[in-house]
Design a protein around this motif. Structure first.
Motif, PDB file in Angstrom:
ATOM      1  N   ILE A   1      21.870 -42.103 -51.383  1.00 54.43           N
ATOM      2  CA  ILE A   1      20.539 -41.941 -51.955  1.00 54.43           C
ATOM      3  C   ILE A   1      19.597 -43.049 -51.502  1.00 54.43           C
ATOM      4  CG2 ILE A   1      19.271 -41.713 -54.131  1.00 54.43           C
ATOM      5  CD1 ILE A   1      21.782 -40.694 -55.420  1.00 54.43           C
ATOM      6  N   HIS A   2      20.147 -44.235 -51.165  1.00 50.20           N
ATOM      7  CA  HIS A   2      19.272 -45.345 -50.803  1.00 50.20           C
ATOM      8  C   HIS A   2      18.591 -45.140 -49.458  1.00 50.20           C
ATOM      9  CE1 HIS A   2      23.062 -46.315 -48.711  1.00 50.20           C
ATOM     10  NE2 HIS A   2      22.294 -46.948 -47.839  1.00 50.20           N
ATOM     11  N   ARG A   3      19.059 -44.157 -48.663  1.00 55.71           N
ATOM     12  CA  ARG A   3      18.443 -43.935 -47.363  1.00 55.71           C
ATOM     13  C   ARG A   3      17.019 -43.403 -47.528  1.00 55.71           C
ATOM     14  NH1 ARG A   3      21.419 -43.545 -42.611  1.00 55.71           N
ATOM     15  NH2 ARG A   3      23.654 -43.905 -42.854  1.00 55.71           N
ATOM     16  N   ILE A   4      16.107 -43.882 -46.694  1.00 59.89           N
ATOM     17  CA  ILE A   4      14.730 -43.414 -46.693  1.00 59.89           C
ATOM     18  C   ILE A   4      14.554 -42.459 -45.515  1.00 59.89           C
ATOM     19  CG2 ILE A   4      12.312 -44.098 -46.511  1.00 59.89           C
ATOM     20  CD1 ILE A   4      13.066 -46.781 -47.695  1.00 59.89           C
ATOM     21  N   GLY A   5      13.989 -41.312 -45.782  1.00 60.69           N
ATOM     22  CA  GLY A   5      13.799 -40.320 -44.734  1.00 60.69           C
ATOM     23  C   GLY A   5      14.959 -39.352 -44.645  1.00 60.69           C
ATOM     24  N   GLN A   6      14.769 -38.311 -43.851  1.00 62.16           N
ATOM     25  CA  GLN A   6      15.779 -37.283 -43.684  1.00 62.16           C
ATOM     26  C   GLN A   6      16.143 -37.159 -42.207  1.00 62.16           C
ATOM     27  OE1 GLN A   6      14.992 -33.618 -46.267  1.00 62.16           O
ATOM     28  NE2 GLN A   6      12.926 -34.395 -45.919  1.00 62.16           N
ATOM     29  N   PRO A   7      17.403 -36.827 -41.913  1.00 60.68           N
ATOM     30  CA  PRO A   7      17.815 -36.621 -40.513  1.00 60.68           C
ATOM     31  C   PRO A   7      17.409 -35.226 -40.041  1.00 60.68           C
ATOM     32  CG  PRO A   7      19.694 -36.326 -41.958  1.00 60.68           C
ATOM     33  CD  PRO A   7      18.542 -36.726 -42.844  1.00 60.68           C
ATOM     34  N   ILE A   8      16.122 -35.027 -39.800  1.00 58.07           N
ATOM     35  CA  ILE A   8      15.593 -33.696 -39.513  1.00 58.07           C
ATOM     36  C   ILE A   8      16.245 -33.088 -38.274  1.00 58.07           C
ATOM     37  CG2 ILE A   8      13.516 -32.391 -38.963  1.00 58.07           C
ATOM     38  CD1 ILE A   8      13.663 -33.314 -41.839  1.00 58.07           C
ATOM     39  N   ASP A   9      16.412 -33.882 -37.214  1.00 59.27           N
ATOM     40  CA  ASP A   9      17.018 -33.339 -36.000  1.00 59.27           C
ATOM     41  C   ASP A   9      18.466 -32.910 -36.245  1.00 59.27           C
ATOM     42  OD1 ASP A   9      14.722 -33.667 -34.497  1.00 59.27           O
ATOM     43  OD2 ASP A   9      15.242 -35.699 -33.888  1.00 59.27           O
TER      44      ASP A   9
ATOM     45  N   PHE B   1      21.621 -26.377 -39.168  1.00 61.78           N
ATOM     46  CA  PHE B   1      21.138 -25.217 -39.918  1.00 61.78           C
ATOM     47  C   PHE B   1      20.039 -24.425 -39.208  1.00 61.78           C
ATOM     48  CE2 PHE B   1      22.879 -27.733 -43.492  1.00 61.78           C
ATOM     49  CZ  PHE B   1      23.679 -26.767 -44.070  1.00 61.78           C
ATOM     50  N   GLY B   2      19.462 -24.956 -38.148  1.00 61.27           N
ATOM     51  CA  GLY B   2      18.461 -24.203 -37.418  1.00 61.27           C
ATOM     52  C   GLY B   2      17.040 -24.655 -37.682  1.00 61.27           C
ATOM     53  N   ASP B   3      16.114 -24.042 -36.936  1.00 59.85           N
ATOM     54  CA  ASP B   3      14.719 -24.481 -36.935  1.00 59.85           C
ATOM     55  C   ASP B   3      14.012 -24.250 -38.268  1.00 59.85           C
ATOM     56  OD1 ASP B   3      14.913 -25.103 -34.144  1.00 59.85           O
ATOM     57  OD2 ASP B   3      14.751 -22.973 -33.730  1.00 59.85           O
ATOM     58  N   SER B   4      14.160 -23.060 -38.850  1.00 60.22           N
ATOM     59  CA  SER B   4      13.403 -22.729 -40.054  1.00 60.22           C
ATOM     60  C   SER B   4      13.771 -23.642 -41.221  1.00 60.22           C
ATOM     61  CB  SER B   4      13.625 -21.263 -40.441  1.00 60.22           C
ATOM     62  OG  SER B   4      15.011 -21.005 -40.652  1.00 60.22           O
ATOM     63  N   VAL B   5      15.055 -23.927 -41.387  1.00 60.29           N
ATOM     64  CA  VAL B   5      15.494 -24.828 -42.451  1.00 60.29           C
ATOM     65  C   VAL B   5      14.986 -26.246 -42.187  1.00 60.29           C
ATOM     66  CG1 VAL B   5      17.505 -25.897 -43.548  1.00 60.29           C
ATOM     67  CG2 VAL B   5      17.508 -23.444 -43.056  1.00 60.29           C
ATOM     68  N   ALA B   6      15.094 -26.692 -40.939  1.00 61.01           N
ATOM     69  CA  ALA B   6      14.635 -28.042 -40.606  1.00 61.01           C
ATOM     70  C   ALA B   6      13.129 -28.179 -40.809  1.00 61.01           C
ATOM     71  CB  ALA B   6      15.003 -28.375 -39.165  1.00 61.01           C
ATOM     72  N   LEU B   7      12.361 -27.144 -40.473  1.00 63.49           N
ATOM     73  CA  LEU B   7      10.911 -27.204 -40.670  1.00 63.49           C
ATOM     74  C   LEU B   7      10.557 -27.261 -42.151  1.00 63.49           C
ATOM     75  CD1 LEU B   7       9.378 -24.798 -37.998  1.00 63.49           C
ATOM     76  CD2 LEU B   7       9.122 -27.265 -38.172  1.00 63.49           C
ATOM     77  N   TYR B   8      11.316 -26.552 -42.988  1.00 58.75           N
ATOM     78  CA  TYR B   8      11.036 -26.620 -44.423  1.00 58.75           C
ATOM     79  C   TYR B   8      11.256 -28.029 -44.956  1.00 58.75           C
ATOM     80  CZ  TYR B   8      12.014 -26.648 -49.368  1.00 58.75           C
ATOM     81  OH  TYR B   8      12.027 -26.995 -50.692  1.00 58.75           O
ATOM     82  N   PHE B   9      12.398 -28.621 -44.631  1.00 61.87           N
ATOM     83  CA  PHE B   9      12.671 -29.968 -45.137  1.00 61.87           C
ATOM     84  C   PHE B   9      11.735 -31.001 -44.504  1.00 61.87           C
ATOM     85  CE2 PHE B   9      16.651 -28.000 -46.490  1.00 61.87           C
ATOM     86  CZ  PHE B   9      16.793 -28.564 -47.747  1.00 61.87           C
ATOM     87  N   SER B  10      11.339 -30.763 -43.266  1.00 59.64           N
ATOM     88  CA  SER B  10      10.356 -31.654 -42.648  1.00 59.64           C
ATOM     89  C   SER B  10       9.025 -31.561 -43.374  1.00 59.64           C
ATOM     90  CB  SER B  10      10.195 -31.292 -41.167  1.00 59.64           C
ATOM     91  OG  SER B  10       9.268 -32.160 -40.543  1.00 59.64           O
ATOM     92  N   PHE B  11       8.613 -30.337 -43.714  1.00 66.33           N
ATOM     93  CA  PHE B  11       7.351 -30.164 -44.448  1.00 66.33           C
ATOM     94  C   PHE B  11       7.448 -30.733 -45.855  1.00 66.33           C
ATOM     95  CE2 PHE B  11       4.494 -27.619 -47.160  1.00 66.33           C
ATOM     96  CZ  PHE B  11       3.286 -27.975 -46.580  1.00 66.33           C
ATOM     97  N   LEU B  12       8.595 -30.536 -46.512  1.00 70.03           N
ATOM     98  CA  LEU B  12       8.796 -31.094 -47.847  1.00 70.03           C
ATOM     99  C   LEU B  12       8.675 -32.615 -47.821  1.00 70.03           C
ATOM    100  CD1 LEU B  12       9.604 -30.948 -50.826  1.00 70.03           C
ATOM    101  CD2 LEU B  12      11.998 -30.745 -50.104  1.00 70.03           C
ATOM    102  N   GLY B  13       9.302 -33.260 -46.844  1.00 76.49           N
ATOM    103  CA  GLY B  13       9.183 -34.708 -46.733  1.00 76.49           C
ATOM    104  C   GLY B  13       7.782 -35.155 -46.356  1.00 76.49           C
ATOM    105  N   PHE B  14       7.151 -34.427 -45.431  1.00 76.57           N
ATOM    106  CA  PHE B  14       5.785 -34.762 -45.005  1.00 76.57           C
ATOM    107  C   PHE B  14       4.815 -34.628 -46.177  1.00 76.57           C
ATOM    108  CE2 PHE B  14       1.658 -33.937 -43.147  1.00 76.57           C
ATOM    109  CZ  PHE B  14       1.607 -34.788 -42.050  1.00 76.57           C
ATOM    110  N   PHE B  15       4.937 -33.545 -46.932  1.00 79.58           N
ATOM    111  CA  PHE B  15       4.069 -33.320 -48.086  1.00 79.58           C
ATOM    112  C   PHE B  15       4.277 -34.398 -49.149  1.00 79.58           C
ATOM    113  CE2 PHE B  15       3.638 -30.951 -52.234  1.00 79.58           C
ATOM    114  CZ  PHE B  15       2.253 -31.007 -52.282  1.00 79.58           C
ATOM    115  N   THR B  16       5.522 -34.768 -49.384  1.00 78.73           N
ATOM    116  CA  THR B  16       5.816 -35.799 -50.385  1.00 78.73           C
ATOM    117  C   THR B  16       5.217 -37.139 -49.982  1.00 78.73           C
ATOM    118  OG1 THR B  16       7.881 -34.648 -50.935  1.00 78.73           O
ATOM    119  CG2 THR B  16       7.663 -36.931 -51.663  1.00 78.73           C
TER     120      THR B  16
END
Length: 643
Positions: free
Chosen positions: A184-192, A198-213
């Protein structure tokens, strides 16, 4: 190894074949059906087969079929789908099998393609398996396939195939979870890494979730300062409202740049458009398709439009009426509770708690109505009988978006524009934020986890502990998990959050702070349920977030009018106007002028911030030039006389 389909050539031979996708037939599986399906999946393309490597499974029930692919099949499918890959000079180029020597590691599919890409390509090849002439399904003579019909999709629709899912690779999943949510202490997500698994669509969702946050953090800090300090109306409403409007514009513009960069690096920025095959649930009398020259179901568009106008649209209005009825009842209860509280002179803590009871009940009503309507919209869209999957998804998205916007925001708009009660608006918004977040967290993570425990499903944790169990048992246990519900509800939740932040946060400055806290836990719960509570979803190539980009931008436009009107009706502004002798009409004119200025500023920002960075525009032009040059050279070679 001996049970797998023999590889057609020595260059495709390997000592160990990795199982990528599983098919489970309905129990009890008929031997003739399984043999026929295996023959089609491993058959040659010219015979309508998928040209895959197939393993009979050898599970206890005899219902399992495992799929993999040779390097040739994977690379040819990569070319057909138009995936771009790094070339020898480091630039992204659409892959060509004839020029595979120009792409590093193209002779090693495990290094050249991610796990998600390999599973996507196997699914694409599986869906391409078709019959060339009308034939009954062995073991099910009442089921007949017409020429060109997808075998696997049809068997899924008829229930002969119960499950069709990609398989986890426990070692890669363990590494991903350690880098994602285990620490939990890690900052950011391993989007790549998420994209690779899991593929592009899942990665884009989590990327957008992190970007929005992350984009909410400045607003959260500003809101916390405003909440703690006593400021004049110019600071409390005007500046915060202007900040909210500009924030919504800049967030989406910078996201488009970020998204384009990711899509280029992932090779999906310019995917080839393909003619979509009919959905498995598309029905109608057989007719010759003038485009493909194949016989397939045909349903007249005028009948579909008639169903939409006479049934779907009236049903949507019925649910909208239920949403408005709930809002009216909430306002009635709110007035009654307020009157009772004043008559009792606010005695007792119970009376103070009861002040929030109507808002809590109304929030629960909204959430329940959202769930019911989503199911109704899915049934309606299915009943409309759309041919293509993309059309089906777009129609469903529009239906749910319109209703969710009305259901979630109608009460807030009514309080703002008609009642003009900012105190009630603040109270309503705080209740929505807190209660909705609790409900969503319970529904998305805790409830699936509890259901899994009650059903005693052998989930991922069980697989991890049973190291001595046969590998095929782990494949079967993955199929016993619930199917992943998709990203629709996750995006819808972010859509509502974006509306709260951009439309009404100037009334309740702590909105952004509450959303940041919620989204941090959302990242953990969404990643946990994706990795451990559900079947692994099939990867889907994507270059952006699709229709959701437009939906968020439309909310940004609504934010201009809403924030300007809130400024006008704020008590401080009214008092200021009275001190300077301005009439309500004059203050409204000033608000309209501010609205025009902000709209102009939004347009200027949208044009001033390019959708792609400069370096990316150069790379895209280079890709287009090389594609054009390669096409020209091919035409020249074909035109040269043969000596």
């Amino acid at each position: 190894m001996s049970s797998w389909t023999p590889v057609p050539c020595q260059c495709c031979y390997t000592s160990c074949i990795q199982s990528l996708v599983a098919i489970q037939l309905r129990y009890p599986a008929k031997a003739e059906t399984k043999r026929w399906l295996i023959s089609k999946l491993e058959g040659h393309k010219k015979e309508g087969g998928a040209h895959l490597l197939v393993h009979p499974g050898e599970d206890d029930d005899g219902t399992l079929i495992l799929l993999s692919a040779t390097p040739y099949t994977l690379l040819k499918a990569t070319e057909v789908l138009g995936l771009a890959k790094p070339s020898s000079d480091g630039s992204m180029v659409a892959f060509s099998y004839n020029n595979k020597a120009d792409f590093p590691n193209s002779d090693k599919p495990e290094a050249f393609l991610t796990l998600a890409e390999r599973q996507l390509l196997v699914k694409y090849a599986t869906d391409s398996a078709k019959v060339l002439q009308e034939t009954p399904v062995p073991g099910y003579p009442e089921r007949r396939l017409y020429p060109g019909q997808s075998i696997v999709q049809s068997l899924q629709e008829w229930g002969i195939i119960e499950k069709f899912y990609p398989l986890h690779v426990e070692e890669e999943l363990h590494l991903l979870t350690r880098a994602w949510y285990s620490q939990i202490h890690r900052i950011g997500q391993p989007i790549d890494a998420i994209r690779a698994y899991f593929g592009d669509s899942v990665a884009l969702y989590f990327s957008f979730l992190g970007f929005f946050t992350i984009s909410l953090v400045p607003m959260a800090i500003l809101g916390a300062v405003y909440h703690c300090l006593s400021l004049s109306f110019l600071d409390k409403y005007l500046l915060f409202a202007v900040f909210s409007v500009l924030w919504s514009t800049m967030t989406m513009e910078f996201w488009k740049r970020h998204c384009a960069t990711k899509a280029y690096v992932w090779g999906t920025l310019h995917l080839k458009s393909r003619f979509e095959a009919p959905r498995a649930r598309y029905w109608g009398p057989s007719a010759l398709n003038p485009v493909t020259g194949r016989w397939e179901p045909y349903y007249p568009s005028w009948k579909r439009k008639l169903r939409i106008m006479l049934v779907s649209i009236p049903t949507v209005f019925v649910f909208l009426g239920l949403a408005f009825d709930g809002m009216i009842m909430y306002l009635y209860w709110e007035r009654w509770v307020q009157a009772s509280y004043q008559q009792s002179r606010g005695s007792g803590r119970l009376a103070a708690v009861c002040l929030y009871l109507p808002s809590c009940i109304y929030t629960l009503y909204i959430e329940l109505l959202n769930v019911i309507y989503k199911r109704a919209a899915t049934i309606l869209t299915e009943w409309e009988n759309h041919r293509a999957e993309s059309t089906f998804q777009n129609q469903l998205t529009v239906k749910v978006l319109v209703f969710r916007f009305i259901n979630c925001f109608s009460g807030l708009f009514y309080i703002t524009f008609y009642m003009q009660d900012l105190q009630l608006l603040q109270k309503r918004l705080s209740s929505l934020l807190i209660i909705s977040q609790v409900i969503n967290q319970f529904k998305e993570c805790l409830l699936p986890l509890l259901l899994q425990k009650l059903q005693q499903q052998p989930g991922a944790s069980h697989r991890k502990n049973c190291k001595d169990a046969p590998v095929v048992d782990s494949f079967v246990s993955e199929g016993n998990l619930s199917a992943y519900p998709g990203l629709f509800d996750d995006y819808m939740e972010l859509f509502v959050q974006f509306g709260y932040a951009s439309l009404f946060s100037c009334v309740y400055p702590l909105t952004a702070a509450l959303l940041v806290v919620n989204n941090i836990t959302e990242i953990w719960t969404d990643s946990f349920k994706l990795c451990r509570l559900f079947q692994k979803p099939f990867p889907c190539p994507a270059a952006n977030i699709g229709v959701w980009q437009v939906a968020f931008e439309v909310l940004g436009i609504f934010a201009v009018g809403t924030n300007c009107f809130i400024i006008t009706i704020s008590p401080e502004v009214k008092e200021f106007c009275q001190d300077f002798g301005m009439t309500p009409e004059q203050s409204l004119l000033y608000a309209i002028g501010l609205e025009h200025i902000l709209v102009t500023l939004k347009i200027v920002l949208a044009f001033a911030i390019p959708d792609q960075p400069h370096w990316l525009r150069i790379k895209v032009m280079q890709m287009e030039y090389h594609s054009w040059d390669a096409l020209k050279q091919a035409e020249i070679k074909r035109a040269l006389p043969i000596c």
